[in-house]
Enzyme design. Sequence first.
Site, PDB file in Angstrom:
ATOM      1  N   GLU A   1      -9.608  -2.216   5.509  1.00  0.00           N
ATOM      2  CA  GLU A   1     -10.293  -1.643   6.892  1.00  0.00           C
ATOM      3  C   GLU A   1     -11.514  -2.672   7.030  1.00  0.00           C
ATOM      4  O   GLU A   1     -12.026  -3.213   6.028  1.00  0.00           O
ATOM      5  CB  GLU A   1     -10.641  -0.356   6.918  1.00  0.00           C
ATOM      6  CG  GLU A   1      -9.547   0.543   6.862  1.00  0.00           C
ATOM      7  CD  GLU A   1      -8.541   0.930   7.706  1.00  0.00           C
ATOM      8  OE1 GLU A   1      -8.347  -0.255   8.627  1.00  0.00           O
ATOM      9  OE2 GLU A   1      -7.984   2.004   7.939  1.00  0.00           O
TER      10      GLU A   1
ATOM     11  N   HIS B   1      -7.076  -5.217  10.287  1.00  0.00           N
ATOM     12  CA  HIS B   1      -7.234  -5.032   8.692  1.00  0.00           C
ATOM     13  C   HIS B   1      -5.826  -5.645   8.313  1.00  0.00           C
ATOM     14  O   HIS B   1      -4.753  -5.794   8.862  1.00  0.00           O
ATOM     15  CB  HIS B   1      -7.050  -3.608   8.629  1.00  0.00           C
ATOM     16  CG  HIS B   1      -5.761  -2.758   9.019  1.00  0.00           C
ATOM     17  ND1 HIS B   1      -6.103  -1.511   9.520  1.00  0.00           N
ATOM     18  CD2 HIS B   1      -4.772  -2.844   8.934  1.00  0.00           C
ATOM     19  CE1 HIS B   1      -5.091  -0.817  10.038  1.00  0.00           C
ATOM     20  NE2 HIS B   1      -4.143  -1.809   9.641  1.00  0.00           N
TER      21      HIS B   1
ATOM     22  N   ASP C   1       0.820  -1.085  -0.052  1.00  0.00           N
ATOM     23  CA  ASP C   1      -0.015   0.112  -0.104  1.00  0.00           C
ATOM     24  C   ASP C   1       0.727   1.273  -0.200  1.00  0.00           C
ATOM     25  O   ASP C   1       2.152   1.267   0.112  1.00  0.00           O
ATOM     26  CB  ASP C   1      -1.001   0.024   1.055  1.00  0.00           C
ATOM     27  CG  ASP C   1      -0.354  -0.796   2.398  1.00  0.00           C
ATOM     28  OD1 ASP C   1       0.777  -0.646   2.658  1.00  0.00           O
ATOM     29  OD2 ASP C   1      -1.088  -1.066   3.366  1.00  0.00           O
TER      30      ASP C   1
ATOM     31  N   ASP D   1      -7.408  -3.589  14.518  1.00  0.00           N
ATOM     32  CA  ASP D   1      -8.770  -3.735  14.255  1.00  0.00           C
ATOM     33  C   ASP D   1      -8.793  -5.004  13.246  1.00  0.00           C
ATOM     34  O   ASP D   1      -9.777  -5.308  12.494  1.00  0.00           O
ATOM     35  CB  ASP D   1      -9.505  -2.666  13.478  1.00  0.00           C
ATOM     36  CG  ASP D   1      -8.660  -2.086  12.343  1.00  0.00           C
ATOM     37  OD1 ASP D   1      -7.839  -2.715  11.968  1.00  0.00           O
ATOM     38  OD2 ASP D   1      -9.247  -0.910  11.743  1.00  0.00           O
TER      39      ASP D   1
HETATM   40  P1  PGA Z   1       2.271  -1.988  12.499  1.00  0.00           P
HETATM   41  O1  PGA Z   1       1.327  -1.731  11.893  1.00  0.00           O
HETATM   42  O2  PGA Z   1       3.284  -2.943  12.202  1.00  0.00           O
HETATM   43  O3  PGA Z   1       2.980  -0.587  12.864  1.00  0.00           O
HETATM   44  O4  PGA Z   1       1.404  -2.071  13.950  1.00  0.00           O
HETATM   45  C1  PGA Z   1       0.579  -2.799  10.992  1.00  0.00           C
HETATM   46  C2  PGA Z   1      -0.579  -2.260  10.206  1.00  0.00           C
HETATM   47  O5  PGA Z   1      -1.386  -1.364  10.566  1.00  0.00           O
HETATM   48  O6  PGA Z   1      -0.920  -2.957   9.407  1.00  0.00           O
END
Ligand code: PGA
Length: 275
Positions: free
Chosen positions: A156, A151, A80, A149
Site C-alpha cells: 500500500e 499499490h 498475496d 492507489d
Molecule cells: P483488480 O485488483 O485487478 O481487481 O483491479 C488489482 C489490485 O488491487 O492489485
Amino acid sequence: MRLIIKEDSAAVGLWAAKYVRNRINSFLEDNWDEARSAAGKTFNLGLPTGSTPLHMYKNLVQFCKEGSLSFKHVRTFNMDEYVGLPMNHAESYHTFMFENLFKHIDIDPNNVNILDGNADDLELECEQYEKRIRDAGGIDLFVGGIGADGHIAFNEPGSSLVSRTRVKSLATETIEANRRFFQESGVDVPKRALTVGVGTVMDASEVMILITGHHKALALHKAIEQGVNHMWTVSALQQHPGALFICDESSTDELRVGTAKYFKGLMEEHDKLIE
Ligand code: PGA
C-alpha cells in the site's frame, strides 16, 4: 520499460497470455535437458489475483487445452493472501487461483506456492516464502496488477520500496474496495494480508504489470511519468531493467498524448515478443 497499449481488457489478457506462453516455451527450448529436468528446474512464475488478470488466465487455460502450452515445468508463486480467511472461503486467493487457473491446467500441485494466511507464525511463513523463492532460483517473470492507489501486491502507499514478504495492514481504500466481495459471506472483510514486498517483485528477472480501466489512469501516470515514489509503489519498477506494462486505452487517459504516441509507435516491435 515497455508500454503496450491495447484496445480493451480482453486484448490486454490475450497479449499477456501470449507473452507468458512465449516465455515458458522459450525457457523449455533453451534450457531443457534431462539433467535439468531431474534437478527439478522450473520456470518460476509470479502470479496475481483480482479482476484484471482474468482474461489472461482464460487464455492460458485455452492454450493448455489446445496443446500450445504446458505448466508441467512451471512453478508458481502468488503475490498475496488474506490473513485469517479460511483457505476454502470463496474469496480466498487460494480458491481464486484454483478456480481460475490451477484446476484447469497440468501444473504439479507441489509446484504451486501461495502464502498461508492462517499459519500459526505469520512472520515465519513470510520468511519461509522468501526462502522458497530463493531455493527455486528466483522468479523469472512476475505478473502483477495494481490498485487505483498504485499499490503492487498489497504494498500500500508508503510501503518501503525495498520491502520483503511480510504481514501488511490494508489501506482503508483497499478494505472498502474489497467489502463488496464479503457482504454475503458472513465473514468480515479482512484487514490484514500477507504479501510479497516491492523488493521481492523487483528481484524477478522480468515484471509484467496489467492495467485496465479509467479508474487506474492516475496510477499509470504516476507509475511511469512521475518520479519513483513510495506513495505509488508500482513506480519502483522505473528502476527495473525488465518492466513491461500492458494497458488498455482507458487506463492511458492521464498519460501525456506524446507518451501514448511514442509507445504506440513501437507496437510493431513489441508484437514480435509474442510471435
Ligand atoms: P483488480 O485488483 O485487478 O481487481 O483491479 C488489482 C489490485 O488491487 O492489485
